[in-house]
Design an enzyme around this catalytic site. Structure first.
Site, mmCIF file in Angstrom:
data_model
loop_
_atom_site.group_PDB
_atom_site.id
_atom_site.type_symbol
_atom_site.label_atom_id
_atom_site.label_comp_id
_atom_site.label_asym_id
_atom_site.label_seq_id
_atom_site.Cartn_x
_atom_site.Cartn_y
_atom_site.Cartn_z
ATOM 1 C CG HIS A 154 68.205 31.797 55.949
ATOM 2 N ND1 HIS A 154 67.513 30.476 54.823
ATOM 3 C CD2 HIS A 154 68.021 31.966 57.080
ATOM 4 C CE1 HIS A 154 66.890 30.060 56.352
ATOM 5 N NE2 HIS A 154 67.047 30.498 57.246
ATOM 6 C CG ASP A 362 72.104 32.269 45.823
ATOM 7 O OD1 ASP A 362 70.966 32.860 46.828
ATOM 8 O OD2 ASP A 362 70.768 31.909 44.751
HETATM 9 P P1 ADQ Z 1 66.040 33.102 47.516
HETATM 10 O O1 ADQ Z 1 67.034 33.777 47.713
HETATM 11 O O2 ADQ Z 1 65.190 32.935 47.575
HETATM 12 O O3 ADQ Z 1 66.325 32.324 49.354
HETATM 13 P P2 ADQ Z 1 66.254 29.615 46.693
HETATM 14 O O4 ADQ Z 1 67.783 29.288 48.188
HETATM 15 O O5 ADQ Z 1 66.858 29.533 44.968
HETATM 16 O O6 ADQ Z 1 66.624 31.666 47.153
HETATM 17 O O7 ADQ Z 1 65.056 29.533 47.605
HETATM 18 C C1 ADQ Z 1 64.112 30.127 46.024
HETATM 19 C C2 ADQ Z 1 62.921 29.409 46.443
HETATM 20 O O8 ADQ Z 1 61.252 29.506 45.765
HETATM 21 C C3 ADQ Z 1 62.655 28.389 45.970
HETATM 22 O O9 ADQ Z 1 62.680 27.121 46.982
HETATM 23 C C4 ADQ Z 1 62.213 28.020 44.744
HETATM 24 O O10 ADQ Z 1 61.532 26.755 44.371
HETATM 25 C C5 ADQ Z 1 61.053 28.303 45.096
HETATM 26 N N1 ADQ Z 1 60.809 29.409 43.874
HETATM 27 C C6 ADQ Z 1 61.858 30.313 43.097
HETATM 28 N N2 ADQ Z 1 60.945 31.181 41.746
HETATM 29 C C7 ADQ Z 1 59.608 30.493 42.166
HETATM 30 C C8 ADQ Z 1 58.582 30.765 41.421
HETATM 31 N N3 ADQ Z 1 58.129 31.342 39.808
HETATM 32 N N4 ADQ Z 1 56.885 30.339 42.062
HETATM 33 C C9 ADQ Z 1 57.522 29.486 43.442
HETATM 34 N N5 ADQ Z 1 58.691 29.350 43.975
HETATM 35 C C10 ADQ Z 1 59.938 29.660 43.569
HETATM 36 C C11 ADQ Z 1 67.516 32.346 50.098
HETATM 37 C C12 ADQ Z 1 68.840 33.028 50.007
HETATM 38 C C13 ADQ Z 1 69.409 31.743 49.670
HETATM 39 C C14 ADQ Z 1 69.156 30.321 50.533
HETATM 40 C C15 ADQ Z 1 67.548 30.456 50.795
HETATM 41 C C16 ADQ Z 1 67.928 29.541 51.512
HETATM 42 O O11 ADQ Z 1 69.338 33.862 49.316
HETATM 43 O O12 ADQ Z 1 70.726 31.619 48.848
HETATM 44 O O13 ADQ Z 1 69.351 29.444 49.488
HETATM 45 O O14 ADQ Z 1 66.989 31.529 51.293
HETATM 46 O O15 ADQ Z 1 68.682 29.336 52.497
#
Ligand code: ADQ
Length: 467
Positions: A154, A362
């Site tokens: 990921h 990311d």
């Molecule tokens: P993350 O680093 O966690 O994921 P991201 O892809 O943005 O980053 O996913 C975050 C998820 O958590 C989103 O679905 C978002 O809606 C949710 N989220 C964020 N803040 C929140 C909050 N305050 N309350 C509730 N929900 C919240 C890792 C990798 C990424 C990759 C994903 C998926 O670092 O690069 O895109 O996995 O593969």
């Protein structure tokens, strides 16, 4: 159809609503299938952990394993999150390698494999996720599991020179060769893996994309993870009429909302982002009362020192901006350290004119995709997106910035705030069309088809020429 067996560090639950990126995507992807999902329960025990706990939630069977404190520290805090996470995000100076940590990481993976084996059926398909679990395939192989096993990373795969700073880089990459298929987020990550194999391992890439090294081979492809944009759009439209969204809109009166939503992590570029906000307010006084920046940043991995540091740094930055530009009746930045239900977040996205998604690195970044899908098609907001988020390749009509360039972020924010509605609609339309075609179901199908030899290893994205 056989069952799908997922293994990842944390196990998603259809009963909770605020999972991280991995769990969010997986829950959206597997709502139609019989799934067994094994991982850490989140519980830490002082003595040896008890038996695996099994919970059924409809078609989802969750298998939860507790971790003993020393294992939690060595495997999770130390090796996964203080070595692999920084190195794979190009922050080699933050990595704190130690032999003991590497050994614990391997041992915990062996333990997960041992817990899994008794639950397996001959026609199960196995899908292992993320950097916590790289050696799991090899551990399963040693236990004579011969079901198809895929692995999806990921996070980014670093350039060979960067990966080579990790003392155990060879053993780690070699472990990937125990899988039948290895999936990366983007073509760039796949290319970095191939470069490593060619330059560091003396391997070669076959015409069909198979990667050969260490006297064996593995198929590798790029499979950009995604969201269910229709579902997000429906939820966002619904959330916009809730009281919480109405209260947010009322609190803004005629000010425009700029939103950021990130786990509180040093890879997310939060300090540079707020330097850019400060720069904008400094150089464009007309915005001082005209915008509100809402930053939602739930604390994450708080037992790791670097995460305590980034939190303190951000507290200070945001305090300084509010002190400098605040008025008794107006604060430019609202800073909230907590999680929200996804639907609530989607309502906030829809109420926003601009989103700042500016990670320094990311894997993909699902917030960027969710922001786009949440917009009102008639009056959409503008996405300012880091070129170093995996999502930048697909969301290429966002305002793409270098997240290290504070002036450029400030300029993009200015441009986004001033953008006429026609241009906003054009940019949104192109990105939404892309998301609808390459949604999370397409991601799942492309990976699982490739794993079962039904599809191309090149996955959901366009094939690249064989070398
Ligand atoms: P993350 O680093 O966690 O994921 P991201 O892809 O943005 O980053 O996913 C975050 C998820 O958590 C989103 O679905 C978002 O809606 C949710 N989220 C964020 N803040 C929140 C909050 N305050 N309350 C509730 N929900 C919240 C890792 C990798 C990424 C990759 C994903 C998926 O670092 O690069 O895109 O996995 O593969």
């Amino acid at each position: 159809m056989g069952r799908l067996v997922i293994v990842s560090n944390r196990v998603g639950s259809s009963l909770k609503g605020n999972e991280g990126g991995l769990a969010t995507a997986m829950l959206a992807a597997f709502d139609q299938q019989e799934v067994v999902w094994l991982g850490w329960s989140g519980e830490i025990t002082d003595g040896p952990p008890g038996p695996t706990r099994v919970h059924r939630e409809g078609r989802l069977t969750r298998m939860l394993v507790d971790l003993e404190r020393a294992d939690y520290e060595g495997y999770y805090l130390e090796f996964a999150n203080s070595v692999l996470w920084p190195v794979f995000h190009y922050r080699v100076n933050l990595a704190e390698y130690g032999r003991e940590r590497w050994a614990t990481y391997g041992r915990v993976n062996e333990m997960f494999a041992e817990r899994l084996v008794p639950a397996l059926a001959p026609d199960d398909i196995l899908w292992v996720h993320d950097y916590h679990m790289i050696p799991l395939g090899a551990a399963l192989q040693r236990l004579r599991v011969d079901n198809p096993i895929g692995f999806f990373l990921h996070i980014p795969f670093p350039a060979p020179e960067v990966l080579a700073t990790l003392p155990v880089h060879e053993a780690l990459v070699r472990a990937l060769f125990a899988y039948d298929l290895v999936g990366f987020q983007t073509e760039k990550d796949l290319q970095a893996f191939r470069d490593y194999v060619e330059r560091e391992a003396g391997g070669w890439i076959g015409g069909d994309g198979t990667v050969h090294a260490y006297g064996t081979s593995v198929r590798a492809g790029s499979f950009p993870i995604s969201i269910d944009p229709r579902l997000v759009a429906d939820r966002a439209a619904r959330a916009a009429s809730t009281r919480r969204a109405a209260r947010l809109r009322e609190s803004l009166s005629d000010q425009r909302l700029v939103i950021g939503v990130d786990r509180l992590d040093y890879t997310k570029g939060l300090v540079h982002r707020f330097d850019a906000v400060e720069r904008l307010l400094e150089t464009n006084p007309q915005y001082r009362r005209a915008i509100v920046v809402l930053q939602i940043a739930p604390p994450s991995r708080e037992d790791v020192l670097e995460y305590q540091r980034i939190r303190a740094e951000l507290d200070a930055r945001i305090g300084r901006i509010n002190g400098r530009f605040g008025e008794p009746d107006h604060l430019p930045v609202r800073y909230v350290n907590r999680s929200f239900r996804q639907e609530t977040l989607f309502g906030f996205y829809r109420a926003s004119r601009v989103a700042l998604v500016t990670p320094l690195r990311d894997g993909m970044n699902l917030v960027a995709k969710e922001f786009i899908a949440s917009q009102d098609p008639d009056n959409p907001g503008v996405l300012v997106l880091s070129r170093f988020a995996g999502a930048a390749r697909e969301l290429d009509t966002a305002l793409i910035v270098n997240p290290f360039d504070v002036d450029q972020i400030a300029d993009a924010l200015d441009r986004a705030l001033a953008m006429p509605v026609e241009e906003r609609r054009d940019r949104y339309g192109a990105m939404m069309a892309q998301l609808e075609e390459h949604n999370v179901h397409a991601w799942r199908d492309a990976f699982l088809d490739a794993l079962q030899h039904k599809g191309s290893v090149f996955g959901a994205s366009a094939p690249i020429a064989a070398e």
